[in-house]
Design an enzyme around this catalytic site. Structure first.
Site: not given
Length: 629
Positions: A346, A413
């Site tokens: 990507i 997170k």
């Protein structure tokens, strides 16, 4: 000599044994006639001369009986109780024929002579097989290197194993070791029994090549623990096959699988239907980045239920892409849905632009990310580039291609992160928030969804525990107080698709994951669900131990789902949204510029400075802990 024996065909071996038995028949006849002549004070030579007409018939009968009863075909290693019984029948038939033949010939030999002949012939055949077996084994032992084995377990199974191994050409059982103090120092099956405490000394003194575990009464975890301890001594370890393997049921055993990760959720799964969310993806071209991962592949499966026209699988890992492509092609057989596999990163802006334009992508579900905390902590630049710049490249090209919706799969997170992985996900969120502001109400709908750990995904704690369990433990927990939010991958993806359908732009969605689950409790569940017991101070005889290893670099005791602590309800009871301030356009541009400079300079310290400056809650103290740990 050994080469000659090996070159013999089965037919040649049979005729060799027939010839041997014929010679033994002659010896037995001579012995019986000699004994008979002494008992009746007769002439031995005259008795032999009188018996000569009967002898050819006895030899022919012996050959026929040997072939009929199969005595000549019994292999030396298989010559045991049943074979001895067949030999006795063979000798009895010959006794009967000897009686009949001598009576027909009018020899008048006493019955005792025929009985002595039968007993002598039977004894000679049995002794000859035993002697031949030892001779052949001696030849094999001299020609081939011996594998000296130590047997762990001097019980019934171990004794039977010794009996079986003694007939093997290249394996020599040398001694036992056993935990039972009552038999240590004794002799079992003519082998000494030692204590396992001195097994390394025993192995060295006796020149042991291999240890065979013959302790089927021990649980598999305890056997695995013993095997690992022996392997650390440099010994090769093998275990006896299970009963299922011995009776040919291995295929059935292979079908047994560990308990599903869903069983450790401690709450009901989300089972609400897609409802109107399916319409958002129906007849659309959907691209899933990270399509080969645990979450990405499940996104593809559930999007298929919404009947899109095409799913573009964008994946960096060739193997993961291959597996996802093969599975999905089977699922779409008989439908008009197209599956398009794209192998690439990507971060490759040109490839991303080409794919979006060529396939006219309308919805992007962005799940591609480096997510394993220790690996990203050890490779911070790679993690930041993939998770931050990859998200930026994909989001910018989505806006240019007029993609309708863009959903970022984030993590709990990312909230006040204590590690680079979480910080990279938070920066990715800030990038998407910035893109949402730029798009306004007219362009691509950018949103993100945040949730905790996914049970059963690659690298997650349940598969790790199950792998440790299969190796006999211990199960490793970083701290007794560590707790985490958990969801199954199926329910997480279902809610992600629901959130993506209800987004209007810029939302940070948070999934209802219930209460945090203590990892110690989860470890106990995994052990007990497999039918074992936990070994601890209260139960020192348990099967599996739980070891405390200490918090890893960048690991927190508990995770959070929001920065503000404020959750806003949505029309879905399990999906909330939260208001969080992002960075301004100038700030995000400055952060990305500095991060790119750190990458070009390959300067990890500079990259951590950027993260500390722009990510709320992140402190470089985690880096200090990493270096000192």
């Amino acid at each position: 000599m050994l080469n000659i024996i090996k070159s013999l065909t089965n037919r040649q071996k049979r005729w060799t044994m027939i010839a041997l038995d014929s010679i033994l028949l002659l010896v037995a006849v001579l012995f019986a006639l000699s004994a008979s002549a002494q008992n009746i004070s007769g002439d031995f030579y005259q008795s032999v001369w009188n018996y000569l007409p009967v002898l050819p018939y006895m030899l022919l009968a012996g050959i026929g009986l040997s072939m009929w009863l199969g005595v000549c075909s019994i292999r030396l290693k298989a010559y045991e109780t049943a074979a001895i019984g067949v030999t006795a029948i063979f000798a009895l038939f010959l006794v009967c024929l000897s009686v009949i033949g001598s009576n027909v010939a009018g020899l008048g030999l006493p019955l005792g002579m025929h009985i002595v002949f039968g007993a002598a012939f039977f004894s000679l055949v049995v002794i000859s097989r035993a002697v031949l077996l030892q001779l052949v084994l001696a030849l094999y032992r001299r020609a081939e290197p011996q594998c000296r084995v130590l047997i762990y377990g001097a019980g019934t199974t171990g004794s039977q194993l010794v009996s079986a191994l003694r007939s093997h050409e290249s394996i020599e059982p040398v001694a036992f070791v056993d935990d039972n103090t009552a038999i240590q120092g004794l002799t079992v099956a003519h082998l000494p029994v030692y204590t396992p405490l001195h097994i390394s000394d025993v192995a060295r003194e006796l020149n042991i090549n291999r240890v065979l575990l013959a302790v089927p009464s021990l649980s598999p975890p305890k056997q695995a623990q013993i095997a690992r301890r022996l392997e650390r001594m440099g010994l090769e370890v093998q275990t006896l096959p299970s009963f299922a393997q011995l009776i040919g049921e291995e295929a059935l055993v292979d079908k047994l699988k560990p308990i599903s990760a869903n069983g450790f959720l401690n709450r009901d799964e989300v089972s609400q239907p897609f409802s109107d969310a399916a319409e958002c993806y129906a007849d659309k071209v959907v691209m899933v980045s990270g399509a080969g991962g645990s979450i990405g592949s499940e996104l593809c499966r559930q999007v298929l239920e919404c009947r899109p026209t095409k799913i573009v699988l964008y994946e960096l890992s060739e193997l993961a892409l291959y597996n996802a492509d093969m599975e999905l092609r089977q699922l779409v057989e008989g439908t008009a849905i197209r599956i398009v596999p794209i192998l690439g990163s990507i971060t490759d802006t040109r490839q991303v632009r080409k794919v979006l334009d060529e396939h006219q992508v309308q919805i992007i579900l962005h799940a591609a990310a480096y997510k394993h905390v220790p690996l990203v902590e050890a490779n911070p630049l790679a993690g930041l580039v993939n998770n931050v710049f990859g998200t930026q490249a994909l989001a910018e090209q989505a806006a240019k291609a007029n993609v309708e919706r863009f959903m970022l799969i984030s993590s709990d997170k990312a909230v006040r992160p204590a590690n680079i992985m979480g910080a990279s996900k938070r920066l990715a969120e800030l990038v998407v928030q910035d893109m949402a502001r730029k798009a306004g109400n007219e362009g691509t709908i950018f949103s993100m969804v945040r949730f905790g750990n996914v049970l059963g995904s690659s690298g997650s704690v349940v598969p790790l525990f199950q792998d440790q369990l299969s190796r006999g433990g211990p199960l490793t927990v970083t701290d007794r107080g560590v707790a985490r939010y958990f969801m199954t991958v199926q329910e997480a993806v279902k809610l992600v698709l629901q959130a993506g359908a209800m987004a209007h732009g810029g939302e940070v969605f948070v999934l209802d994951m219930g209460k945090p689950v203590p990892i110690m409790q989860l470890a106990r569940q995994v052990i007990e669900s497999a039918g074992y017991t936990v070994r601890d101070e209260e139960n020192p005889e348990g099967d599996i131990e739980i070891a405390i290893t200490g918090l890893r670099p960048g690991e927190k005791m508990t995770e959070e789902l929001t920065l503000s602590g404020e959750l806003l309800v949505t029309k879905h009871s399990k999906i909330f949204s939260t208001r969080e301030d992002g960075l301004s356009e100038i700030e995000i541009a400055s952060a990305l510029r500095r991060l790119r400079e750190a990458f070009v300079a390959s300067n990890e310290e500079m990259a951590r400075d950027v993260v500390e400056n722009w990510v709320e809650g992140f402190e470089k103290s985690s880096d200090t802990a990493r270096k000192t740990s």
